[in-house]
Scaffold this active site. Structure first.
Site: not given
Ligand code: C5P
Length: 316
Positions: A141, A106, A11, A101-102
């Site tokens: 999330d 994920g 997302k 870790a973006a």
């Protein structure tokens, strides 16, 4: 034994406003979330014993209890002890495509896929709402990752209202491979600097959260007005992440200079997305950025908005 393969999309946040503190230590948020077709594949099969195991080729992905996908399997075992006793543990194989870790959820989307997959494997027959409620206890999330598409998210991020969203809007997504931003750090830093601007009164908080439903961003999405969406992109966490991580602000500047319609950091970063007119436009921006930002550490992906969350490929 049956097995299931699930598609677990990432997302981005088109809008992220931090409006207050919560008694559970989290923040009250007003967000607009969007699924993209950059996705992991998660395979689930009975392990033949009582154990839960996570397998992933990516060295950045842990295969122990620190992996949210593992915790999702444990949560199902705890909540459905009879089914666990009947069917046993699961082997979870994650084919990783989403950068780790973006700020792209994920880990959350992998956990979401595990919840959906185990529901099928153990014949639980849960409703989507029930699976989302379980997901909320794993991460803010996770419910959105299950449902996907375009949605307003309030509360911790787990209270969802779907919007008839946009599909096939192309974006270029940039993420420096060796750069990771800690989400707890980003929120904590924000609280330190901006905590005194938080809304304290419960009623006022509810009014502010509710206001996002009629906010210009949501109106722009409903009217499919891409230039207006680009004008209304917003992420409060940029205020703390950009000054600390110069590569992120440089990438943002480079996307703008390359002609992106709009650009913004996603979640707590460090990934940055650039909204484009078309696939051809995205390809041209990707090419320009890879030439201009001569940084081997920078990964660029062309992807697009999609209207779904976890999808089950046919059982094998
Ligand atoms: O819910 P999740 O585990 O994904 O959140 C990661 C971290 O982000 C939390 O530990 C918290 O520090 C921060 N966070 C927050 N308020 C939210 C969501 C996340 O402070 N609404």
């Amino acid at each position: 034994m049956r097995s299931y393969s699930l598609i677990a999309p990432a997302k981005i946040n088109l809008y992220l406003e931090i409006i207050g503190d919560r008694t559970d230590g989290y923040h009250e948020l007003a967000m607009v979330m969007q699924s993209i077709d950059l996705a992991d594949q998660v395979d689930i099969i009975g392990s033949g014993d009582e154990r839960m195991r996570v397998h992933c080729q990516s060295l950045e992905v842990p295969n122990d209890k620190t992996n949210l996908a593992y915790r999702a399997a444990e949560l199902m075992a705890k909540n459905f002890p009879d089914a666990f006793a009947k069917y046993g543990g699961v082997d979870i194989t994650i084919h990783k495509h989403i950068p780790v870790a973006a700020g792209l959820a994920g880990g959350s989307t992998n956990a979401a896929a595990v919840l959906v997959g185990i529901d099928l494997l153990w014949n639980l027959g849960l409703t989507q709402i029930e699976i989302e409620e379980l997901g909320a206890s794993l991460g803010s999330d996770v419910p959105f990752c299950i449902r996907g598409g375009t949605a307003i998210a309030t509360g911790r991020g787990e209270q969802l209202s779907p919007i008839l969203g946009l599909e096939n809007v192309y974006i270029v997504l940039g993420k420096h491979k060796n750069l990771a931003v800690s989400t707890p750090w980003a929120y904590k830093s924000y609280r330190t600097v901006y905590g005194d601007t938080y809304i304290r009164d419960k009623g006022d908080l509810a009014v502010r959260a509710n206001a996002v439903h009629s906010a210009p961003m949501v109106q722009a999405i409903i009217h499919r007005d891409i230039p207006e969406i680009c004008q209304r992109l917003h992420n409060d966490l940029e205020k703390v992440v950009l000054p600390e991580y110069s590569q992120v602000s440089q990438l943002r500047t480079a996307f703008t200079a390359a002609g992106a319609l709009g650009t913004m950091m996603s979640g707590s970063g460090p990934s940055v997305f650039a909204i484009c007119e078309s696939k051809v436009h995205a390809e041209s921006i990707q090419q320009q950025i890879s030439q201009e930002v001569a940084d081997k550490d920078l990964e660029l992906f062309i992807t697009k908005f999609i209207s779904h969350g976890i999808q089950v490929l046919s059982p094998q």
